[in-house]
Design a protein around this motif. Structure first.
Motif, mmCIF file in Angstrom:
data_model
loop_
_atom_site.group_PDB
_atom_site.id
_atom_site.type_symbol
_atom_site.label_atom_id
_atom_site.label_comp_id
_atom_site.label_asym_id
_atom_site.label_seq_id
_atom_site.Cartn_x
_atom_site.Cartn_y
_atom_site.Cartn_z
ATOM 1 N N ARG A 98 22.792 -19.732 9.101
ATOM 2 C CA ARG A 98 21.475 -19.559 9.710
ATOM 3 C C ARG A 98 20.957 -20.920 10.140
ATOM 4 N N GLU A 143 18.196 -23.604 11.400
ATOM 5 C CA GLU A 143 16.775 -23.917 11.343
ATOM 6 C C GLU A 143 16.566 -25.329 11.894
ATOM 7 N N ASP A 203 22.161 -23.348 7.236
ATOM 8 C CA ASP A 203 21.965 -23.056 5.823
ATOM 9 C C ASP A 203 21.489 -24.354 5.152
ATOM 10 N N GLY A 241 16.013 -19.891 13.194
ATOM 11 C CA GLY A 241 16.076 -18.649 12.447
ATOM 12 C C GLY A 241 17.227 -17.743 12.832
ATOM 13 N N SER A 251 21.108 -16.532 13.277
ATOM 14 C CA SER A 251 22.393 -16.701 12.607
ATOM 15 C C SER A 251 23.474 -16.928 13.654
#
Length: 297
Positions: A186, A188, A207, A226, A228
């Motif tokens: 994921r 970010e 992650d 956000g 994946s």
């Protein structure tokens, strides 16, 4: 079928990446009622050059044109017509075609490795971008998407050429300006497109693993936080040009492809597919660049 309220043709554009967005933007400026279709999680990183953020935020602005996400199918055509926005729908494509009955369908997703969905005869004119479509079989016309002198060429028989294996260089930098995921996870990031980063700076996290810039420059593209991703997907693009960095607005290649779409429509105007009642617009060099169709049979 032209829109009964405004006498404008309806164009359905698949994809709101930078290419699909440039096509939608250009057709909108030409006077079309424009409806866009996209899945909910496109892997677009050049988000300030596209309408894709409307998928998450509800609305996106690209060079003074708005795209608005419409969740109710029965509202799509009315909102596109009455509100003078690009209506973005994320539901069933087949249901959308049936509901809005577009005059023109353009697939601007450039599906290099995916199985395409033939569009021919689903609208008065159908156009596909890139090498996956076969003109005369899957669509009425194909638009060349590969960088070079042929960019934007209208193909009425056969396919576009295969994409070049390396991107055009910016200040001598090719693939190095793209940051790809080294694992699934994921993504970010707290950065904004347009931010300046130095080589080695952290641009985000996959992650719990840091994602760092391979070169210095301005963040030109950044995956929406956000999402994946799989291993090998693009997370970020860095523009190494100090004084000429370009990260907002229509990009050169998408504009060339959109020009090709308009040239294709202009060509069809001389045939029976479209009835000719047009306004010709010109660019700064006085070249004919588009036709505003006001009646389609």
């Amino acid at each position: 079928m032209t829109d009964p309220l405004r006498g404008q043709p309806v164009a359905l554009v698949r994809g709101v990446g930078d290419v699909g967005s440039a096509i939608a933007w250009t057709l909108f400026q030409a006077g079309y009622v424009v409806i866009a279709h996209e899945t909910r999680q496109p892997r677009t990183i050049r988000r300030k050059m596209a309408f894709c953020d409307a998928l998450w935020t509800g609305e996106a602005l690209l060079e003074e044109v708005s795209a608005v996400r419409i969740d109710r199918l029965e509202e799509v055509r009315r909102r596109a017509t009455d509100d003078r926005v690009i209506a973005l729908y994320t539901g069933s494509f087949d249901a959308l075609v049936e509901a809005v009955r577009p005059d023109v369908i353009v697939d601007g997703r450039i599906q290099k490795f995916s199985t395409i969905q033939p569009l021919k005869e689903r609208a008065s004119v159908t156009i596909g971008v890139g090498p996956s479509f076969v003109a005369g079989e899957d669509v009425d016309a194909v638009i060349e998407s590969c960088w070079g002198d042929e960019l934007g060429r209208v193909i009425l028989d056969g396919q576009a050429i295969e994409p070049v294996p390396v991107p055009p260089r910016l200040n001598g930098v090719g693939w190095e300006r793209f940051v790809r995921s080294d694992r699934a996870g994921r993504f970010e990031s707290d950065l904004s497109i347009g931010a300046y980063v130095e080589k080695g700076d952290q641009i985000g996290r996959l992650d719990d693993h840091p994602v760092c810039a391979a070169i210095s420059g301005y963040v030109r593209g950044l995956l929406y936080p956000g999402l994946s991703v799989l291993k090998g997907e693009k997370l970020c693009e860095i523009d190494p040009r100090e004084n000429e960095a370009h990260f907002v607005g229509l990009a050169e290649r998408p504009k060339g492809i959109a020009q090709g779409v308009l040239n294709a429509l202009d060509g069809f105007l001389s045939n029976d597919a479209l009835q000719k009642d047009v306004k010709v617009l010109k660019d700064q060099d006085d070249h004919v660049i588009l036709t505003n169709i006001v009646k389609i049979s």
